[in-house]
Design a protein around this motif. Structure first.
Motif, PDB file in Angstrom:
ATOM      1  N   ARG B  54       0.838  -1.202   0.000  1.00  0.00           N
ATOM      2  CA  ARG B  54       0.000   0.000   0.000  1.00  0.00           C
ATOM      3  C   ARG B  54       0.868   1.245   0.000  1.00  0.00           C
ATOM      4  O   ARG B  54       1.835   1.346   0.780  1.00  0.00           O
ATOM      5  N   ALA B  55       0.500   2.202  -0.858  1.00  0.00           N
ATOM      6  CA  ALA B  55       1.206   3.475  -0.888  1.00  0.00           C
ATOM      7  C   ALA B  55       0.857   4.288   0.354  1.00  0.00           C
ATOM      8  O   ALA B  55      -0.151   4.017   1.035  1.00  0.00           O
ATOM      9  N   THR B  56       1.685   5.271   0.647  1.00  0.00           N
ATOM     10  CA  THR B  56       1.424   6.150   1.774  1.00  0.00           C
ATOM     11  C   THR B  56       0.023   6.754   1.664  1.00  0.00           C
ATOM     12  O   THR B  56      -0.349   7.309   0.634  1.00  0.00           O
ATOM     13  N   GLY B  57      -0.758   6.603   2.735  1.00  0.00           N
ATOM     14  CA  GLY B  57      -2.099   7.173   2.746  1.00  0.00           C
ATOM     15  C   GLY B  57      -3.195   6.244   2.246  1.00  0.00           C
ATOM     16  O   GLY B  57      -4.374   6.602   2.309  1.00  0.00           O
ATOM     17  N   THR B  58      -2.836   5.070   1.748  1.00  0.00           N
ATOM     18  CA  THR B  58      -3.853   4.124   1.281  1.00  0.00           C
ATOM     19  C   THR B  58      -4.459   3.384   2.461  1.00  0.00           C
ATOM     20  O   THR B  58      -3.739   2.733   3.222  1.00  0.00           O
ATOM     21  N   PRO B  59      -5.792   3.448   2.617  1.00  0.00           N
ATOM     22  CA  PRO B  59      -6.426   2.740   3.738  1.00  0.00           C
ATOM     23  C   PRO B  59      -6.236   1.229   3.627  1.00  0.00           C
ATOM     24  O   PRO B  59      -6.121   0.688   2.519  1.00  0.00           O
ATOM     25  N   ASP B  60      -6.243   0.547   4.769  1.00  0.00           N
ATOM     26  CA  ASP B  60      -5.960  -0.894   4.741  1.00  0.00           C
ATOM     27  C   ASP B  60      -7.129  -1.725   4.226  1.00  0.00           C
ATOM     28  O   ASP B  60      -7.004  -2.955   4.103  1.00  0.00           O
ATOM     29  N   ARG B  61      -8.257  -1.100   3.883  1.00  0.00           N
ATOM     30  CA  ARG B  61      -9.327  -1.859   3.231  1.00  0.00           C
ATOM     31  C   ARG B  61      -8.969  -2.179   1.771  1.00  0.00           C
ATOM     32  O   ARG B  61      -9.619  -3.005   1.136  1.00  0.00           O
ATOM     33  N   PHE B  62      -7.931  -1.529   1.254  1.00  0.00           N
ATOM     34  CA  PHE B  62      -7.439  -1.814  -0.100  1.00  0.00           C
ATOM     35  C   PHE B  62      -6.309  -2.844  -0.012  1.00  0.00           C
ATOM     36  O   PHE B  62      -5.382  -2.691   0.783  1.00  0.00           O
ATOM     37  N   SER B  63      -6.393  -3.863  -0.867  1.00  0.00           N
ATOM     38  CA  SER B  63      -5.305  -4.832  -0.924  1.00  0.00           C
ATOM     39  C   SER B  63      -5.094  -5.282  -2.363  1.00  0.00           C
ATOM     40  O   SER B  63      -6.039  -5.299  -3.164  1.00  0.00           O
ATOM     41  N   GLY B  64      -3.859  -5.632  -2.682  1.00  0.00           N
ATOM     42  CA  GLY B  64      -3.521  -6.105  -4.016  1.00  0.00           C
ATOM     43  C   GLY B  64      -2.897  -7.478  -3.945  1.00  0.00           C
ATOM     44  O   GLY B  64      -2.294  -7.848  -2.938  1.00  0.00           O
ATOM     45  N   GLY B  65      -3.066  -8.234  -5.019  1.00  0.00           N
ATOM     46  CA  GLY B  65      -2.483  -9.567  -5.065  1.00  0.00           C
ATOM     47  C   GLY B  65      -2.291 -10.032  -6.482  1.00  0.00           C
ATOM     48  O   GLY B  65      -2.660  -9.336  -7.446  1.00  0.00           O
ATOM     49  N   GLY B  66      -1.704 -11.221  -6.589  1.00  0.00           N
ATOM     50  CA  GLY B  66      -1.557 -11.831  -7.901  1.00  0.00           C
ATOM     51  C   GLY B  66      -0.112 -12.114  -8.264  1.00  0.00           C
ATOM     52  O   GLY B  66       0.818 -11.736  -7.550  1.00  0.00           O
ATOM     53  N   SER B  67       0.040 -12.778  -9.399  1.00  0.00           N
ATOM     54  CA  SER B  67       1.356 -13.095  -9.930  1.00  0.00           C
ATOM     55  C   SER B  67       1.196 -13.564 -11.364  1.00  0.00           C
ATOM     56  O   SER B  67       0.068 -13.826 -11.814  1.00  0.00           O
ATOM     57  N   GLY B  68       2.333 -13.653 -12.058  1.00  0.00           N
ATOM     58  CA  GLY B  68       2.281 -14.157 -13.434  1.00  0.00           C
ATOM     59  C   GLY B  68       1.579 -13.177 -14.361  1.00  0.00           C
ATOM     60  O   GLY B  68       2.124 -12.120 -14.691  1.00  0.00           O
ATOM     61  N   THR B  69       0.379 -13.536 -14.757  1.00  0.00           N
ATOM     62  CA  THR B  69      -0.402 -12.674 -15.653  1.00  0.00           C
ATOM     63  C   THR B  69      -1.684 -12.161 -15.015  1.00  0.00           C
ATOM     64  O   THR B  69      -2.381 -11.349 -15.617  1.00  0.00           O
ATOM     65  N   ASP B  70      -2.009 -12.631 -13.816  1.00  0.00           N
ATOM     66  CA  ASP B  70      -3.301 -12.312 -13.199  1.00  0.00           C
ATOM     67  C   ASP B  70      -3.120 -11.580 -11.871  1.00  0.00           C
ATOM     68  O   ASP B  70      -2.495 -12.107 -10.948  1.00  0.00           O
ATOM     69  N   PHE B  71      -3.724 -10.400 -11.786  1.00  0.00           N
ATOM     70  CA  PHE B  71      -3.596  -9.548 -10.619  1.00  0.00           C
ATOM     71  C   PHE B  71      -4.963  -9.017 -10.211  1.00  0.00           C
ATOM     72  O   PHE B  71      -5.878  -8.909 -11.046  1.00  0.00           O
ATOM     73  N   THR B  72      -5.098  -8.708  -8.928  1.00  0.00           N
ATOM     74  CA  THR B  72      -6.371  -8.218  -8.425  1.00  0.00           C
ATOM     75  C   THR B  72      -6.176  -7.063  -7.465  1.00  0.00           C
ATOM     76  O   THR B  72      -5.149  -6.964  -6.783  1.00  0.00           O
ATOM     77  N   LEU B  73      -7.185  -6.189  -7.443  1.00  0.00           N
ATOM     78  CA  LEU B  73      -7.318  -5.154  -6.429  1.00  0.00           C
ATOM     79  C   LEU B  73      -8.619  -5.449  -5.696  1.00  0.00           C
ATOM     80  O   LEU B  73      -9.662  -5.615  -6.334  1.00  0.00           O
ATOM     81  N   THR B  74      -8.549  -5.536  -4.374  1.00  0.00           N
ATOM     82  CA  THR B  74      -9.725  -5.817  -3.564  1.00  0.00           C
ATOM     83  C   THR B  74      -9.965  -4.666  -2.593  1.00  0.00           C
ATOM     84  O   THR B  74      -9.021  -4.152  -1.975  1.00  0.00           O
ATOM     85  N   ILE B  75     -11.214  -4.272  -2.500  1.00  0.00           N
ATOM     86  CA  ILE B  75     -11.645  -3.315  -1.477  1.00  0.00           C
ATOM     87  C   ILE B  75     -12.570  -4.092  -0.551  1.00  0.00           C
ATOM     88  O   ILE B  75     -13.611  -4.592  -0.981  1.00  0.00           O
ATOM     89  N   SER B  76     -12.188  -4.207   0.702  1.00  0.00           N
ATOM     90  CA  SER B  76     -12.906  -5.126   1.596  1.00  0.00           C
ATOM     91  C   SER B  76     -14.315  -4.635   1.919  1.00  0.00           C
ATOM     92  O   SER B  76     -15.256  -5.430   1.968  1.00  0.00           O
ATOM     93  N   ARG B  77     -14.459  -3.341   2.150  1.00  0.00           N
ATOM     94  CA  ARG B  77     -15.770  -2.752   2.427  1.00  0.00           C
ATOM     95  C   ARG B  77     -15.804  -1.371   1.792  1.00  0.00           C
ATOM     96  O   ARG B  77     -15.055  -0.488   2.198  1.00  0.00           O
ATOM     97  N   LEU B  78     -16.671  -1.202   0.821  1.00  0.00           N
ATOM     98  CA  LEU B  78     -16.708   0.051   0.079  1.00  0.00           C
ATOM     99  C   LEU B  78     -17.182   1.210   0.960  1.00  0.00           C
ATOM    100  O   LEU B  78     -18.228   1.125   1.621  1.00  0.00           O
ATOM    101  N   GLU B  79     -16.403   2.269   0.960  1.00  0.00           N
ATOM    102  CA  GLU B  79     -16.790   3.522   1.591  1.00  0.00           C
ATOM    103  C   GLU B  79     -17.286   4.474   0.493  1.00  0.00           C
ATOM    104  O   GLU B  79     -16.958   4.305  -0.685  1.00  0.00           O
ATOM    105  N   PRO B  80     -18.078   5.476   0.857  1.00  0.00           N
ATOM    106  CA  PRO B  80     -18.610   6.396  -0.157  1.00  0.00           C
ATOM    107  C   PRO B  80     -17.520   7.016  -1.034  1.00  0.00           C
ATOM    108  O   PRO B  80     -17.735   7.221  -2.237  1.00  0.00           O
ATOM    109  N   GLU B  81     -16.350   7.285  -0.470  1.00  0.00           N
ATOM    110  CA  GLU B  81     -15.278   7.926  -1.244  1.00  0.00           C
ATOM    111  C   GLU B  81     -14.568   6.961  -2.195  1.00  0.00           C
ATOM    112  O   GLU B  81     -13.721   7.379  -2.990  1.00  0.00           O
ATOM    113  N   ASP B  82     -14.917   5.676  -2.122  1.00  0.00           N
ATOM    114  CA  ASP B  82     -14.252   4.685  -2.989  1.00  0.00           C
ATOM    115  C   ASP B  82     -14.916   4.569  -4.349  1.00  0.00           C
ATOM    116  O   ASP B  82     -14.405   3.862  -5.232  1.00  0.00           O
ATOM    117  N   PHE B  83     -16.066   5.215  -4.526  1.00  0.00           N
ATOM    118  CA  PHE B  83     -16.727   5.149  -5.827  1.00  0.00           C
ATOM    119  C   PHE B  83     -15.940   6.035  -6.794  1.00  0.00           C
ATOM    120  O   PHE B  83     -15.941   7.262  -6.692  1.00  0.00           O
TER     121      PHE B  83
END
Lengths: 120, 105
Positions: B54-83
């Motif tokens: 996570r970059a500086t200031g990124t809330p911990d509800r954001f997480s990234g994963g993956g390897s090879g050719t497939d990657f994901t961004l997950t937001i665990s619980r959407l907040e109004p500012e995440d739209f």
């Protein structure tokens, strides 16, 4: 706090040259740890990488645009520049400058963007 | 390298979990895969670098994963500012951005 600011003409005639300047403040442009990029975005659409430059002057361009591009840098003024020749309406876009981090290739600092319209 | 994001648009409610996919046309180095958030009228904001950091200031509800050719961004619980719209990005011999995923209410 590093800040980047794009400047330059916002209206360019077809076939002419688009020229933008990015002024960096809050940090030196002289650093091998970073590279200095131009990225554009069409309204409501995705991002297109244009190219980047290191403080050494080494440049890397998007192959699809390379023949029309020159990116240069003036470390004494903490500025870098974009010149794009032979523009058409398809080059109308929001142009961003950004600082890339060499170790991870990511862009933490961006300018606010300059909307450049190509029209006669 | 071409990055293809899916889906193009997600319609969700606050509190929901969201996963965005980014598929590369060939194997990429995880060190150079990043995610950005962009709100209307603003430049992109770095969220995740090196696939999972996570970059500086990124809330911990954001997480990234993956390897090879497939990657994901997950937001665990959407907040109004995440739209917003989210982009993946790869820095290699060339630089590529995904087409973007708009997360709307």
């Amino acid at each position: 706090q590093v800040q980047l600011q794009e400047s330059g003409p916002r209206l360019v005639k077809p076939s002419q040259t688009l020229s933008l300047t990015c002024t960096v403040s809050g940090g030196s442009i002289r650093s091998g740890a970073y590279y200095w990029s131009w990225i554009r975005q069409y309204p409501g659409k995705g991002l297109e990488w244009i190219g980047y430059i290191y403080d050494s002057g080494s440049t890397f361009y998007n192959p699809s645009l390379e023949s029309r591009l020159t990116i240069s840098i003036d470390t004494s003024k903490n500025q870098f520049f974009l010149n794009m020749t032979s523009v058409t309406a398809a080059d109308t876009a929001l142009y961003y400058c950004a600082r890339g981090r060499h170790d991870y290739g990511d862009y933490y600092y961006w300018g606010r963007g300059a909307l450049v319209t190509v029209s006669s | 390298i071409v990055l293809v994001q899916s889906p193009g648009t997600l319609s969700l409610s606050p509190g929901e979990r969201v996963t965005i996919s980014c598929r590369a046309s060939q194997t990429v180095r995880t060190s150079y895969l990043a995610w950005y958030q962009q709100r209307p009228g603003q430049p992109p904001r770095l969220l995740i670098y090196g696939t999972t950091s996570r970059a500086t200031g990124t809330p911990d509800r954001f997480s990234g994963g993956g390897s090879g050719t497939d990657f994901t961004l997950t937001i665990s619980r959407l907040e109004p500012e995440d739209f917003a719209t989210y982009f993946c990005h790869y820095y290699g011999n060339s630089v590529s951005f995904g087409g973007g995923t708009k997360v709307e209410i």
